[in-house]
Design an enzyme around this catalytic site. Structure first.
Site, PDB file in Angstrom:
ATOM      1  N   TYR A 119      16.644   9.566  27.271  1.00  0.00           N
ATOM      2  CA  TYR A 119      15.754  10.498  27.967  1.00  0.00           C
ATOM      3  C   TYR A 119      14.385   9.865  28.146  1.00  0.00           C
ATOM      4  O   TYR A 119      13.856   9.252  27.207  1.00  0.00           O
ATOM      5  CB  TYR A 119      15.601  11.802  27.152  1.00  0.00           C
ATOM      6  N   GLU A 205      10.943  13.036  35.562  1.00  0.00           N
ATOM      7  CA  GLU A 205      11.910  13.102  34.473  1.00  0.00           C
ATOM      8  C   GLU A 205      13.155  12.296  34.834  1.00  0.00           C
ATOM      9  O   GLU A 205      13.771  12.528  35.877  1.00  0.00           O
ATOM     10  CB  GLU A 205      12.301  14.552  34.186  1.00  0.00           C
TER      11      GLU A 205
END
Ligand code: ADP
Ligand code: MG
Length: 395
Positions: A119, A205
């Protein structure tokens, strides 16, 4: 402003970030051509909607099948079959609300051999007042659960005007990158930072950022939103806007420079100042009803803007009553009163309306409302206003 995954990947690619080959398609007729340009043997068919959680999503329509909004296909026929099932249907994810979002675009992408899913995001960190990287080794579809259950597995690294070698190195360590992946990471982090700052992103993101079986890194999903206040500097980004993904009322509001967010309650709100708007929404909830929207008309709204806000609020079929709560500072209460009355007459308002005015020219404002002969309920303070509108919608 939000954009689709395939658009975000194109932006990141233009800065040199590693992304897979892929082709966006808007109609079934284009699927065959798209799939022929990709090498196989694995293709991924990805729903393009402005919401995350697509992989774990579910389609509303039975003919869309049981699988989610991101599907692997091992033959070209399978790509076509999945595209047929997905296009035009409504995908419900943890971020769409129960009605879901219609899938009008697909992205057909080259499949990757995934070793690890990581992530990474970049945002403006209020605590440090800097741009910060947020990274975790636990990427993929469950990052919300990681943040909730094991927050120590997520690292935040604020950076100061650029990504230094030392910063990049810390990020590599946090993501446990070694060998080829580490070399890629040292190059990738400054690239992502550059894209973020040069394009005035509000959030970037990448979930997941993957380590492939060949050791290289790849941006496998990308979600980007841009700072609306800086869009005037980026005509190329404005071009990417997909208005079908936005609420029609919110688009109209943005044309009037109104801060309007559609919600799912029954009481329409028109307020000046974001803080007062929040307080108004809170007190509506306190008395047991739900706001239909957030609406901040701003400090300097004139009669026309007030009328426009009113009409936008009324376009929501769930609105059963309206609460106007204005503090007249720069804005004068008599001007507000005139705007409200003009809008009530123009829209043939059929639901109860409570108006609470305070501040400059408040007596004159109240008199204008009282003399209008219209069925407007006047309130003295916020508490009184909330009770009156809640009672009125409950009949
Ligand atoms: P979302 O976050 O909306 O669920 P993603 O793009 O992250 O959508 O896809 C969900 C999952 O599907 C990823 O975590 C990954 O495991 C898999 N996936 C997505 N794109 C590819 C691809 N090109 N190749 C292989 N697997 C993929
Ligand atoms: Mg994702």
């Amino acid at each position: 402003m939000n954009i689709h995954e395939y658009q975000a990947k194109a932006v990141l690619k233009s800065f040199g970030a590693p992304v897979a080959e892929g082709v966006p398609v808007l109609s079934l007729d284009d699927v065959q051509k798209a799939v022929d340009t990709l090498p196989g043997p694995l293709w991924v068919v990805k729903s393009q909607i402005h919401a995350g959680g697509r992989g774990k999503g579910k389609f509303v329509e039975a003919e869309a099948g049981e699988k989610g909004g991101v599907r692997l296909a091992f033959t070209k026929e399978d790509v076509l079959a999945n595209a047929k099932q997905m296009l035009g249907h409504h995908l419900v994810t943890a971020q769409t609300g129960p009605a879901g979002k219609q899938v009008n675009r697909l992205y057909i992408e080259d499949g990757a051999d995934i070793d690890r899913e990581l992530y990474l995001s970049i945002l403006v960190d209020r605590e440090s007042g800097k741009v910060a990287f947020v990274v975790s080794t636990e990427g993929g579809m469950d990052i919300e659960a990681v943040a909730h259950d094991t927050p120590e597995k997520i690292m935040t690294l604020p950076v100061d005007g650029g990504v230094t070698e030392d910063d990049a190195s810390k990020l590599c360590d946090a993501l446990k990158l070694e060998g080829t992946a580490r070399t890629d990471g040292m190059k990738l982090f400054p690239i992502l930072y550059k894209a973020f700052t040069e394009k005035d992103m509000a959030m970037l993101e990448v979930n997941p950022l993957i380590v492939m079986e060949n050791g290289h890194l790849r941006v496998l999903d990308a979600k980007v939103s841009f700072d609306g206040n800086a869009l005037f500097r980026h005509p190329d980004i404005v071009e990417l806007r997909d208005k079908t993904e936005e609420d029609e009322k919110e688009i109209e509001a943005s044309e009037w420079d109104l801060a309007y967010i559609a919600l799912d309650g029954t009481i329409g709100c028109m307020v000046n100042g974001a803080g007062l708007a929040m307080a108004t929404m809170d007190i509506i909830k306190l008395y047991g009803e739900e706001p239909a929207n957030f609406c901040d008309v701003g400090g300097g709204a004139g009669k026309e803007k007030v009328a426009a806000a009113f009409k936008i609020i009324m376009k929501d079929p769930n609105v059963k009553g309206i609460l106007v709560n204005i503090f007249g500072g720069i804005m004068k209460c008599d001007v507000i009163a005139e705007g409200v009355i003009a809008a009530v007459k123009e829209t043939n308002l059929a639901v109860p309306l409570v108006v609470r005015l305070e501040g400059t020219n408040v007596e004159l404002g109240k008199k204008i409302i009282a003399d209008s002969g219209l069925n407007v309920i006047s309130a003295d303070d916020l508490d009184d206003a909330a009770q009156k509108i809640v009672n009125a919608v409950r009949g």
